[in-house]
Design a protein around this motif. Structure first.
Motif, PDB file in Angstrom:
ATOM      1  N   VAL A  87       0.818  -1.381  -0.049  1.00  0.00           N
ATOM      2  CA  VAL A  87       0.022  -0.261   0.016  1.00  0.00           C
ATOM      3  C   VAL A  87       1.025   1.131  -0.060  1.00  0.00           C
ATOM      4  O   VAL A  87       0.536   2.270  -0.688  1.00  0.00           O
ATOM      5  CB  VAL A  87      -0.906  -0.074   1.161  1.00  0.00           C
ATOM      6  N   CYS A  88       2.024   1.116   0.755  1.00  0.00           N
ATOM      7  CA  CYS A  88       2.810   2.305   0.921  1.00  0.00           C
ATOM      8  C   CYS A  88       3.492   2.460  -0.565  1.00  0.00           C
ATOM      9  O   CYS A  88       3.710   3.611  -1.120  1.00  0.00           O
ATOM     10  CB  CYS A  88       3.675   2.093   1.902  1.00  0.00           C
ATOM     11  N   GLU A  89       3.922   1.450  -1.041  1.00  0.00           N
ATOM     12  CA  GLU A  89       4.701   1.809  -2.357  1.00  0.00           C
ATOM     13  C   GLU A  89       3.733   2.118  -3.459  1.00  0.00           C
ATOM     14  O   GLU A  89       4.023   3.074  -4.228  1.00  0.00           O
ATOM     15  CB  GLU A  89       5.007   0.082  -2.741  1.00  0.00           C
ATOM     16  N   ALA A 134      -6.606   4.155   4.354  1.00  0.00           N
ATOM     17  CA  ALA A 134      -5.907   3.153   3.922  1.00  0.00           C
ATOM     18  C   ALA A 134      -5.099   2.481   5.070  1.00  0.00           C
ATOM     19  O   ALA A 134      -5.026   1.109   5.291  1.00  0.00           O
ATOM     20  CB  ALA A 134      -4.927   3.333   2.941  1.00  0.00           C
ATOM     21  N   ALA A 135      -4.667   3.398   5.826  1.00  0.00           N
ATOM     22  CA  ALA A 135      -3.618   2.958   7.123  1.00  0.00           C
ATOM     23  C   ALA A 135      -4.538   2.123   7.932  1.00  0.00           C
ATOM     24  O   ALA A 135      -4.176   1.098   8.638  1.00  0.00           O
ATOM     25  CB  ALA A 135      -3.139   4.165   7.595  1.00  0.00           C
ATOM     26  N   LEU A 136      -5.951   2.620   8.336  1.00  0.00           N
ATOM     27  CA  LEU A 136      -6.971   2.099   9.127  1.00  0.00           C
ATOM     28  C   LEU A 136      -7.444   0.823   8.824  1.00  0.00           C
ATOM     29  O   LEU A 136      -7.661  -0.103   9.560  1.00  0.00           O
ATOM     30  CB  LEU A 136      -8.078   3.131   9.393  1.00  0.00           C
ATOM     31  N   LEU A 148       0.139   9.467  11.648  1.00  0.00           N
ATOM     32  CA  LEU A 148       0.741   8.785  10.815  1.00  0.00           C
ATOM     33  C   LEU A 148       0.075   9.479   9.530  1.00  0.00           C
ATOM     34  O   LEU A 148       1.287   9.825   8.434  1.00  0.00           O
ATOM     35  CB  LEU A 148       0.017   7.232  10.753  1.00  0.00           C
ATOM     36  N   SER A 149      -1.010   9.850   9.060  1.00  0.00           N
ATOM     37  CA  SER A 149      -1.399  10.308   7.857  1.00  0.00           C
ATOM     38  C   SER A 149      -0.926  11.746   7.777  1.00  0.00           C
ATOM     39  O   SER A 149      -0.563  12.077   6.553  1.00  0.00           O
ATOM     40  CB  SER A 149      -2.991  10.285   7.867  1.00  0.00           C
ATOM     41  N   GLN A 150      -0.646  12.325   8.817  1.00  0.00           N
ATOM     42  CA  GLN A 150      -0.230  13.656   8.623  1.00  0.00           C
ATOM     43  C   GLN A 150       1.477  13.710   8.373  1.00  0.00           C
ATOM     44  O   GLN A 150       1.976  14.516   7.780  1.00  0.00           O
ATOM     45  CB  GLN A 150      -0.422  14.434   9.865  1.00  0.00           C
ATOM     46  N   ALA A 151       2.118  12.729   8.832  1.00  0.00           N
ATOM     47  CA  ALA A 151       3.421  12.605   8.180  1.00  0.00           C
ATOM     48  C   ALA A 151       3.735  11.846   7.099  1.00  0.00           C
ATOM     49  O   ALA A 151       4.734  12.186   6.578  1.00  0.00           O
ATOM     50  CB  ALA A 151       4.206  11.654   9.301  1.00  0.00           C
ATOM     51  N   LEU A 177       7.462   5.111   5.417  1.00  0.00           N
ATOM     52  CA  LEU A 177       5.928   4.984   5.583  1.00  0.00           C
ATOM     53  C   LEU A 177       5.548   3.482   6.167  1.00  0.00           C
ATOM     54  O   LEU A 177       4.621   3.333   7.282  1.00  0.00           O
ATOM     55  CB  LEU A 177       5.044   5.297   4.262  1.00  0.00           C
ATOM     56  N   ALA A 178       6.252   2.440   5.507  1.00  0.00           N
ATOM     57  CA  ALA A 178       5.726   1.097   5.954  1.00  0.00           C
ATOM     58  C   ALA A 178       6.051   0.966   7.191  1.00  0.00           C
ATOM     59  O   ALA A 178       5.451   0.449   8.005  1.00  0.00           O
ATOM     60  CB  ALA A 178       6.264  -0.083   4.995  1.00  0.00           C
ATOM     61  N   ALA A 179       7.351   1.310   7.707  1.00  0.00           N
ATOM     62  CA  ALA A 179       7.591   1.210   8.983  1.00  0.00           C
ATOM     63  C   ALA A 179       6.718   1.956  10.073  1.00  0.00           C
ATOM     64  O   ALA A 179       6.661   1.410  10.989  1.00  0.00           O
ATOM     65  CB  ALA A 179       9.313   1.614   9.241  1.00  0.00           C
ATOM     66  N   LEU A 180       6.557   3.117   9.700  1.00  0.00           N
ATOM     67  CA  LEU A 180       5.552   3.694  10.442  1.00  0.00           C
ATOM     68  C   LEU A 180       4.266   2.904  10.692  1.00  0.00           C
ATOM     69  O   LEU A 180       3.717   2.951  11.877  1.00  0.00           O
ATOM     70  CB  LEU A 180       5.138   5.167  10.018  1.00  0.00           C
ATOM     71  N   ILE A 181       3.637   2.479   9.377  1.00  0.00           N
ATOM     72  CA  ILE A 181       2.409   1.624   9.741  1.00  0.00           C
ATOM     73  C   ILE A 181       2.435   0.586  10.483  1.00  0.00           C
ATOM     74  O   ILE A 181       1.816   0.186  11.532  1.00  0.00           O
ATOM     75  CB  ILE A 181       1.967   1.268   8.448  1.00  0.00           C
ATOM     76  N   LEU A 182       3.703  -0.182  10.286  1.00  0.00           N
ATOM     77  CA  LEU A 182       3.745  -1.453  11.061  1.00  0.00           C
ATOM     78  C   LEU A 182       4.097  -1.394  12.549  1.00  0.00           C
ATOM     79  O   LEU A 182       3.741  -2.065  13.500  1.00  0.00           O
ATOM     80  CB  LEU A 182       4.733  -2.362  10.351  1.00  0.00           C
ATOM     81  N   LYS A 183       4.581  -0.014  12.874  1.00  0.00           N
ATOM     82  CA  LYS A 183       4.807   0.096  14.154  1.00  0.00           C
ATOM     83  C   LYS A 183       3.688   0.516  14.966  1.00  0.00           C
ATOM     84  O   LYS A 183       3.731   0.553  16.192  1.00  0.00           O
ATOM     85  CB  LYS A 183       5.786   1.507  14.306  1.00  0.00           C
TER      86      LYS A 183
END
Length: 184
Positions: A87-89, A134-136, A148-151, A177-183
């Protein structure tokens, strides 16, 4: 100076201006520079765009439309499932389909044309919300998705502005971005 004009002259002008704006900065490019690059007269340029601000706004609208199409693809991908990296890609690739787009977007946000900045800011807010959704979908139980979305977009634009090589910037932004979502 009398170059043959085709039916897409307006689009050619916008594309040429966008490339010059991304390369040299919005304030450093004159209408004369754009006309010379296209091999047309400044009068022909004024036929399509009365002022430089009109042309800048058209470049902003075009830029956000191209990126927006890619962001919409992100939403489709997230709706069908997928992992954080894919998704981040997709999200990051929306900004890098044309390597000059992120730099153009930064230039448009910083230029003296308030209308262009408003066009870009409005689009960025829409993209931010789409990324948040998408992140949710990827991690619905985690909180803090707004942060996350603001960053997300500043991360992408920051990597784009800081690195000369578009592929490296795209890869670094995707990983961040993927690291932020997974964190979360």
């Amino acid at each position: 100076m009398g170059a043959k004009l085709n039916m897409d002259t307006c689009g050619e002008i916008i594309n040429c201006a966008a490339k010059l704006f991304a390369k040299r900065g919005v304030g450093s490019v004159s209408l004369r520079d754009i006309a010379d690059e296209l091999g047309i007269s400044k009068g022909t340029l004024h036929y399509y765009f009365k002022t430089k601000e009109d042309l800048i706004c058209s470049c902003a609208e075009n830029c956000v439309a191209v990126i927006g199409d890619g962001v919409f693809e992100l939403m489709n991908g997230a709706a069908r499932g997928g992992n954080a990296e894919s998704v981040c890609e997709k999200f990051v690739s929306a900004f890098f389909d044309d390597a000059s787009l992120p730099k153009l977007l930064v230039g448009l946000l910083c230029c003296e044309c308030g209308r262009a900045a408003e066009i870009c800011c409005s689009a960025i807010e829409e993209w931010r919300v789409m990324f948040e959704v998408a992140a949710l979908r990827l991690s619905p139980r985690s909180g803090g998705q707004t942060e996350l979305s603001q960053a997300a977009i500043p991360i992408i634009l920051g990597f784009a502005a800081a690195q000369a090589e578009p592929q490296a910037a795209q890869k670094a932004a995707t990983e961040a971005l993927a690291a932020l979502i997974l964190k979360k």
